[in-house]
Design an enzyme around this catalytic site. Structure first.
Site, short mmCIF file in Angstrom:
data_model
loop_
_atom_site.label_atom_id
_atom_site.label_comp_id
_atom_site.label_asym_id
_atom_site.label_seq_id
_atom_site.Cartn_x
_atom_site.Cartn_y
_atom_site.Cartn_z
N GLU A 232 0.84 -1.21 0.00
CA GLU A 232 0.00 0.00 0.00
C GLU A 232 0.87 1.26 0.00
O GLU A 232 0.54 2.25 -0.66
CB GLU A 232 -0.94 0.01 1.21
CG GLU A 232 -2.03 -1.06 1.14
CD GLU A 232 -2.91 -0.92 -0.10
OE1 GLU A 232 -3.39 0.20 -0.38
OE2 GLU A 232 -3.11 -1.93 -0.80
N ASN B 80 -11.03 2.40 2.68
CA ASN B 80 -10.52 2.29 1.31
C ASN B 80 -11.36 1.37 0.42
O ASN B 80 -11.61 1.67 -0.74
CB ASN B 80 -9.07 1.79 1.32
CG ASN B 80 -8.45 1.87 -0.07
OD1 ASN B 80 -8.44 2.93 -0.67
ND2 ASN B 80 -7.98 0.75 -0.59
N TRP C 142 -9.71 7.21 -8.26
CA TRP C 142 -10.90 7.48 -9.07
C TRP C 142 -10.73 6.97 -10.50
O TRP C 142 -11.65 6.38 -11.08
CB TRP C 142 -11.24 8.97 -9.05
CG TRP C 142 -12.13 9.27 -7.89
CD1 TRP C 142 -11.76 9.73 -6.66
CD2 TRP C 142 -13.54 9.07 -7.83
NE1 TRP C 142 -12.85 9.82 -5.83
CE2 TRP C 142 -13.96 9.43 -6.52
CE3 TRP C 142 -14.50 8.62 -8.74
CZ2 TRP C 142 -15.30 9.35 -6.12
CZ3 TRP C 142 -15.82 8.55 -8.34
CH2 TRP C 142 -16.21 8.91 -7.05
N TRP D 297 1.87 1.64 -3.55
CA TRP D 297 0.79 2.20 -4.38
C TRP D 297 0.81 3.72 -4.28
O TRP D 297 0.67 4.43 -5.29
CB TRP D 297 -0.58 1.69 -3.91
CG TRP D 297 -1.07 0.45 -4.60
CD1 TRP D 297 -1.17 -0.80 -4.08
CD2 TRP D 297 -1.54 0.34 -5.96
NE1 TRP D 297 -1.68 -1.67 -5.01
CE2 TRP D 297 -1.92 -1.00 -6.18
CE3 TRP D 297 -1.68 1.26 -7.01
CZ2 TRP D 297 -2.43 -1.45 -7.39
CZ3 TRP D 297 -2.19 0.82 -8.23
CH2 TRP D 297 -2.55 -0.52 -8.41
N TRP E 209 -16.10 10.72 -13.62
CA TRP E 209 -15.26 10.49 -12.44
C TRP E 209 -14.74 11.79 -11.83
O TRP E 209 -14.48 11.86 -10.63
CB TRP E 209 -14.08 9.57 -12.78
CG TRP E 209 -13.17 10.08 -13.87
CD1 TRP E 209 -13.29 9.84 -15.21
CD2 TRP E 209 -12.01 10.91 -13.74
NE1 TRP E 209 -12.28 10.48 -15.91
CE2 TRP E 209 -11.48 11.13 -15.03
CE3 TRP E 209 -11.36 11.47 -12.63
CZ2 TRP E 209 -10.34 11.91 -15.26
CZ3 TRP E 209 -10.23 12.24 -12.85
CH2 TRP E 209 -9.73 12.45 -14.17
N TRP F 124 -20.47 10.47 -20.70
CA TRP F 124 -20.93 10.59 -19.32
C TRP F 124 -22.30 11.26 -19.29
O TRP F 124 -22.62 12.11 -20.12
CB TRP F 124 -19.94 11.41 -18.49
CG TRP F 124 -18.57 10.84 -18.41
CD1 TRP F 124 -17.43 11.38 -18.95
CD2 TRP F 124 -18.15 9.65 -17.73
NE1 TRP F 124 -16.34 10.60 -18.66
CE2 TRP F 124 -16.74 9.53 -17.91
CE3 TRP F 124 -18.82 8.67 -17.00
CZ2 TRP F 124 -16.00 8.48 -17.39
CZ3 TRP F 124 -18.08 7.62 -16.47
CH2 TRP F 124 -16.69 7.53 -16.66
#
Length: 481
Positions: free
Chosen positions: A278, A345, A386, A281, A363, A310
């Site tokens: 993590e 998360n 996102w 990341w 998004w 969208w």
């Protein structure tokens, strides 16, 4: 005289620029208040409040080292060169030290400050601090930034095995100066102070951050892999606000995780290995910010997804923002965000997929709303998350992978404890009914709880069609704009 310009590094320990400045000579610290810039960047009021509370703690810690902390105003970052130059002239500063930040505006600000100060004969030193590896030093064989996390992680491990980033020492006490620290403001115009309840959830200061890290690595890291996906359990470290504000460093986190795992990165305790991943990341998304600056400019990492059709659905967007979707796990997660400035998360992914796939809303609307409410809001991580969820980003979920919020709810909140905590109006339902009260039928509708705003099956089909209709998927790496 040395000047340390503090930004997202609000700590005394393991602070590269502060340590270097203090080693070079007598040292003064400065922090710039930039409310107009923060508003433009959608920084959350609770995050700005968290910065101020940590600055207050930091001022006391620096005071014990006889390092004054000065506060100056540069409402927008374009004013930073002028404000810093005035301060340098006033204090006869020889050199300015700061830790690198990432993002298009941050990079432009720092380059302009550097040119302005150097033109006056003032030395400027910048340092790698909020990352383990300098962006640009981890590249593919063809010399490009990694776009796939697993490949990036492999190279990170190879580097870490060869050379582990060392912790830097805190400054020594210096001789007192005839300069007083400035008072830290308790609030900033334009940013409504958060509730006392929210503040109590996130106490300020390095001591709190270190205590959380120690508690996590001593007591909970072994179970991290198994418990981190269950929002009703205290399975995560709750360190993200402290990392985002630089109250603790990724090096301190890495060293603590390794210490709990006998120095192992990839073997030993699976919980520690998962948590280190993590941290990587977080690193990966910062490198993406530098390598593909378009993601700093509200653009999709995968250019072909800019053509997605969208939906403009303001009423549905508002229902999502206000926790009125009629899907309990979504509404519970959004209430957690609104009341605590933080969201679990696993649920960040679930609510992001609901907005971008089931509602087919851009998004960027979700990314902005999160930044406006998250105490741990971080451009790289928030944008990366996102874009992953909406299948527009690097290493993203395949467009046909669409989380079903009901099955996610049943899997990760089986007893409905998280839902009932945040949606007390559903407390009377049993553990089967609580995930989807709409199934109860008209006569048994829960008072004060809305019907679902969307049909999950039909909306999934709509999303799949929208993604299939995109132009052929090009290679994302070609556009570095």
């Amino acid at each position: 005289m040395q000047l340390i310009w503090l930004r997202s590094d609000l700590r005394v320990n393991d602070n590269t620029a502060l340590s270097a400045a203090a080693a070079a000579g007598t040292c003064v610290a400065v922090y710039l208040l930039s409310p107009e810039q923060w508003l433009a960047h959608d920084d959350a009021p609770c995050k700005v409040d968290f910065w101020l509370r940590n600055l207050d703690q930091l001022s006391q810690a620096l005071g014990e080292l006889n390092i004054p902390l000065l506060i100056r105003e540069a409402p927008r970052w374009e004013e930073a060169p002028r404000v810093l130059l005035e301060l340098c002239r006033q204090l006869a500063i020889d050199a300015v030290h700061f830790n690198e930040e990432y993002g298009v505006h941050e990079t432009r600000r720092d380059a302009t400050v550097m040119r302005s100060l150097q033109a006056e004969g003032i030395a400027v030193h910048s340092y790698l601090d909020q990352l383990l590896f300098k962006p640009g030093t981890l590249l593919t064989k063809s010399g490009t930034y990694f776009q796939v996390f697993s490949q990036f992680r492999k190279v990170c491990y190879e580097r870490l095995y060869r050379s582990l980033p060392r912790l830097v020492s805190a400054p020594m006490v210096q001789a007192p100066l005839n300069i007083s620290s400035d008072k830290i403001p308790s609030q900033i115009n334009g940013f409504t102070p958060p509730t006392d309840r929210l503040r109590a959830l996130w106490p300020a200061g390095e001591g709190e951050a270190r205590s959380r890290l120690d508690t996590f690595t001593d007591d909970r890291i072994d179970d991290y892999k198994n418990e981190r996906d269950f929002p009703a359990k205290p399975g995560t470290s709750q360190l993200s606000p402290y990392l985002a504000a630089g109250v603790i460093s990724p090096r301190q986190c890495l060293h603590a995780a390794l210490q709990s795992n006998q120095g192992e990165f990839e073997s030993g305790k699976v919980g520690a290995v998962t948590w280190i991943n993590e941290l990587l990341w977080r690193e990966f998304y910062k490198h993406i910010l530098v390598g593909y600056p378009r993601v700093s400019r509200h653009r999709a990492f995968r250019p072909e997804t800019e053509a997605l059709a969208w939906r403009d659905a303001p009423a549905e967007l508002a229902a999502w923002q206000q926790a009125r979707t009629g899907v309990p796990i979504i509404d519970a997660a959004m209430r957690q965000l609104l009341e605590t400035g933080w969201m679990h998360n696993r649920l960040r992914m679930v609510v992001a997929m609901f907005l971008t796939k089931n509602l087919l809303i851009d998004w960027r609307e979700g990314e902005r709303f999160f930044m406006q409410h998250l105490i741990d809001g971080d451009l790289a991580a928030n944008n990366g998350g996102w874009q992953w969820s909406s299948s527009t980003g690097t290493d993203s979920a395949p467009y046909f992978r669409i989380f079903n919020p009901l099955s996610q709810s049943e899997k990760f909140d089986a007893e409905g404890l998280f839902i009932k905590h945040w949606l007390p109006e559903l407390v009377g339902l049993n553990k089967k009914e609580v995930h989807n009260p709409a199934n109860l039928g008209g006569l048994f509708r829960v008072a004060d709880y809305p019907s679902p705003i969307v049909d999950l099956h039909a909306s999934r089909t709509r999303a799949l069609a929208a993604f299939r209709n995109l132009p052929s998927r090009q290679h994302a790496g070609g556009d570095h704009a």
